[in-house]
Design a protein around this motif. Structure first.
Motif: not given
Length: 319
Positions: A111-129, A251-254
């Protein structure tokens, strides 16, 4: 010059093609960040805002954080408050699509307006030290033995880290419905929970956890990229024997109801901002992969992403 000739000249100048299209939008830009401070959307929004100011396409930026429900709360506020506003943008990404597929909120990103994709990032899994889990293999062994005893922490239900965990569950023979998943409304909450030992394993973009990994407060045990990423010294899930590959784009939408001219101006502004030194520095600092895609190609990409994510979530037992 006669007065009527002078007035006609002013009118022609005001409507002429010599004026830059973005002139009307170069004042105060309102930027909705539909998440709490400290997470990937917050970092992306503020980095983009700084780049837009450097590029000279916005004289000032007003940021608003409104977290919860995979961005659906902020999306609803943006939709209702900014209709027709050509000076407004909202940060969004794959997480919002996943949340919409899973939760079916009253306001859709369509229902809002697509403007641009900016980046891609991958998920990292972590545990406490100090976690008894030293590797992803340790986590998986306990996950198979007693799924509920492994408490996973990440973004809202339907986020890319949630989907990645469901994909892992299917890979190792665990019923996805038995995943013990704790959603957080922002990266700050998730980080505190992980360091405090309130969750067994946390998931998010590497940039959010990098300071804590480097400080020895977290241990990274796997990343969801196809291959190892530059600057991210973490084995991939695939490398570890688990076919879990999933990218998290942003990304961002208008606003809803803006004109074609307003949309084009916003696209031009964002594209110009991605060519600045500050944006390049943000990419490097946060280990974001540049993935600029603007206008209609971005709109088509979102449609394809909806279909792809829905298929993945159905297969993983999330829908």
């Amino acid at each position: 010059m006669r007065r009527d000739t002078f007035l006609k000249s002013l009118a022609a100048l005001a409507t002429g093609s010599s004026l830059p299209m973005t002139a009307w939008a170069a004042g105060n830009l309102k930027l909705m960040i539909p998440a709490n401070p400290g997470g990937g959307w917050d970092g992306t929004g503020r980095a983009l805002g700084a780049a837009m100011q450097e590029a000279g396409v916005a004289s000032s930026i007003t940021y608003e954080n409104k977290g919860g429900a995979a961005g659906a709360i902020g999306l609803a506020q943006f939709y209702n408050a900014r209709k027709g506003d050509g000076d407004a943008l909202m940060v969004m990404g794959a997480v919002m699509l996943g949340g919409e597929i899973r939760n079916k909120p009253p306001v859709s990103v369509t229902q809002v307006t697509p403007i641009a994709r900016l980046t891609t990032e991958y998920n990292v899994f972590v545990v406490p030290a100090d976690s008894p889990f030293k590797t992803m293999a340790d986590v998986v062994a306990q996950f198979r033995k007693d799924p509920g005893s492994v408490k996973w922490g990440g973004g809202s239900a339907g986020s890319t880290e949630h989907i990645a965990i469901a994909m892992l569950a299917r890979e190792v023979g665990v019923d996805p419905m038995k995943i013990n998943y704790v959603p957080f409304r922002g990266g700050g909450e998730a980080t505190a929970a992980i360091i405090g030992g309130n969750v067994s394993v946390g998931g998010s973009g590497y940039s959010e956890f990098q300071p804590y990994i480097e400080a020895g407060k977290m241990r990274a045990i796997g990343v969801t990229s196809e291959a190892r990423q530059a600057g991210i010294p973490v084995p991939t899930m695939k490398e570890l024997g688990f076919n879990v590959v999933l990218g998290n784009w942003r990304g961002v939408y208008g606003a809803a109801g803006i004109s074609d001219a307003q949309r084009k101006a916003l696209v031009d502004m964002v594209v110009k901002a991605t060519k600045t030194k500050s944006w390049a520095a943000s990419l490097e600092k946060n280990k974001w992969t540049p993935a600029l895609l603007a206008g209609k190609p971005f709109a088509d990409f979102v449609d394809e992403s909806f279909a792809s994510l829905r298929a993945t979530m159905v297969k993983a037992g999330m829908v």
